[in-house]
Design an enzyme around this catalytic site. Sequence first.
Site, PDB file in Angstrom:
ATOM      1  N   SER A 169       0.909  -0.933   0.069  1.00 22.92           N
ATOM      2  CA  SER A 169       0.369   0.244   0.049  1.00 22.92           C
ATOM      3  C   SER A 169       0.918   1.137   0.147  1.00 22.92           C
ATOM      4  O   SER A 169       1.995   1.289   0.185  1.00 22.92           O
ATOM      5  CB  SER A 169      -0.971  -0.345   1.485  1.00 22.92           C
ATOM      6  OG  SER A 169      -1.631  -1.295   1.228  1.00 22.92           O
ATOM      7  N   GLY A 170       0.331   2.283   0.094  1.00 23.61           N
ATOM      8  CA  GLY A 170       0.894   3.783   0.116  1.00 23.61           C
ATOM      9  C   GLY A 170       1.458   4.085  -1.433  1.00 23.61           C
ATOM     10  O   GLY A 170       0.553   3.581  -2.829  1.00 23.61           O
ATOM     11  N   THR A 198       3.878   5.111  -3.295  1.00 21.37           N
ATOM     12  CA  THR A 198       4.854   4.597  -4.355  1.00 21.37           C
ATOM     13  C   THR A 198       4.686   2.791  -5.018  1.00 21.37           C
ATOM     14  O   THR A 198       4.444   2.684  -6.258  1.00 21.37           O
ATOM     15  CB  THR A 198       6.482   3.844  -3.977  1.00 21.37           C
ATOM     16  OG1 THR A 198       6.747   4.865  -2.549  1.00 21.37           O
ATOM     17  CG2 THR A 198       7.303   4.020  -4.112  1.00 21.37           C
ATOM     18  N   GLU A 253      -0.195  -6.240   4.601  1.00 19.39           N
ATOM     19  CA  GLU A 253       1.148  -6.401   4.303  1.00 19.39           C
ATOM     20  C   GLU A 253       2.299  -7.536   5.060  1.00 19.39           C
ATOM     21  O   GLU A 253       2.841  -8.159   4.248  1.00 19.39           O
ATOM     22  CB  GLU A 253       1.724  -5.124   4.401  1.00 19.39           C
ATOM     23  CG  GLU A 253       1.515  -3.696   4.006  1.00 19.39           C
ATOM     24  CD  GLU A 253       1.233  -2.199   3.821  1.00 19.39           C
ATOM     25  OE1 GLU A 253       1.781  -1.280   3.322  1.00 19.39           O
ATOM     26  OE2 GLU A 253       1.688  -2.251   5.463  1.00 19.39           O
ATOM     27  N   LYS A 297      13.937   6.726   2.826  1.00 13.59           N
ATOM     28  CA  LYS A 297      13.296   6.148   3.772  1.00 13.59           C
ATOM     29  C   LYS A 297      14.656   5.321   4.386  1.00 13.59           C
ATOM     30  O   LYS A 297      13.611   4.451   5.417  1.00 13.59           O
ATOM     31  CB  LYS A 297      12.732   4.867   2.684  1.00 13.59           C
ATOM     32  CG  LYS A 297      10.834   5.603   2.390  1.00 13.59           C
ATOM     33  CD  LYS A 297      10.478   6.220   2.993  1.00 13.59           C
ATOM     34  CE  LYS A 297       9.132   7.080   2.602  1.00 13.59           C
ATOM     35  NZ  LYS A 297       8.431   6.242   1.228  1.00 13.59           N
TER      36      LYS A 297
HETATM   37  C1  5RP Z   1       1.461   1.271   4.627  1.00 10.87           C
HETATM   38  C2  5RP Z   1       2.769   1.178   4.384  1.00 10.87           C
HETATM   39  C3  5RP Z   1       3.231   1.871   3.347  1.00 10.87           C
HETATM   40  O1  5RP Z   1       3.651   1.130   2.964  1.00 10.87           O
HETATM   41  C4  5RP Z   1       4.260   3.291   3.751  1.00 10.87           C
HETATM   42  O2  5RP Z   1       3.580   4.024   4.136  1.00 10.87           O
HETATM   43  C5  5RP Z   1       4.802   3.689   2.169  1.00 10.87           C
HETATM   44  O3  5RP Z   1       3.829   4.447   1.710  1.00 10.87           O
HETATM   45  P1  5RP Z   1       4.594   5.669   0.821  1.00 10.87           P
HETATM   46  O4  5RP Z   1       4.747   5.105  -0.489  1.00 10.87           O
HETATM   47  O5  5RP Z   1       3.869   6.615   0.556  1.00 10.87           O
HETATM   48  O6  5RP Z   1       5.973   6.271   1.272  1.00 10.87           O
HETATM   49  O7  5RP Z   1       3.671   0.509   5.122  1.00 10.87           O
HETATM   50  O8  5RP Z   1       0.532   0.839   5.962  1.00 10.87           O
END
Ligand code: 5RP
Length: 225
Positions: free
Chosen positions: A27-28, A30, A102, A120
């Site tokens: 999710s998210g 990216t 996840e 990150k």
């Molecule tokens: C959701 C997550 C996502 O993978 C994480 O927050 C990364 O999100 P983004 O790609 O928007 O930075 O762990 O539970």
Amino acid sequence: MIEFEKRLVAREALKLIGDVKLLGLGSGSTVAIFVEELAKSDKAGKIKVIPSSKQIEEVARNQGLEVIYPDGERPEITVDGADEIDSNLNLLKGGGGALLREKVLAYNSSTYVIIADHTKLVEKLCSKRALPVEVLPYGVSWTLGNLIKRFNCDARIRIKDLSPFITDNGNVIVDINCPPLEDPASMESEVKGVPGVVEVGIFVGLADLVLIARGSEVKVVRQGF
Ligand code: 5RP
């Protein structure tokens, strides 16, 4: 620049998935970009995806991908994002609140691939962000109190639009403001040992492959290297 890096790394991940037929989706933002790239590619009509959240399910459906639910066959690959990644490829997850599903997908996928922009990367997990923990609503004030007492840290129920944020599983998220983690594996099991805790946003030893974009370059790091 960050958006550029997310797209770059999403495109690299697309090359990696080859002719996979069943793909897990984290999710998210990216992963949402990855889904857009997947939908535009020649793989789109030949692949089924298993989403980890309503957020990414909606993105996948809007992009015309075939969505299935986790039953029977397991994904050959899952592509996911992360909030923090340390040098041992341990992950901090749950920024979007999807950590439980996840983790189920990660555990049940032959290969778990993380895609992320360079912001990150951290030396130790919880350097920049609080630790997300999915907690049962039943007795949540007790569980919150137990977490604060056990870890001697400030911890709060996540709020969204002035109300507690509710996960896709009907639970709440508690964010623990702990110091950077010296030992993520023991923190994971200690937090999970508190009754009422459903899952913790620490993923130890699950990522097989991490793709990190920095500027116009993508670095690929494998578990064990
Ligand atoms: C959701 C997550 C996502 O993978 C994480 O927050 C990364 O999100 P983004 O790609 O928007 O930075 O762990 O539970």
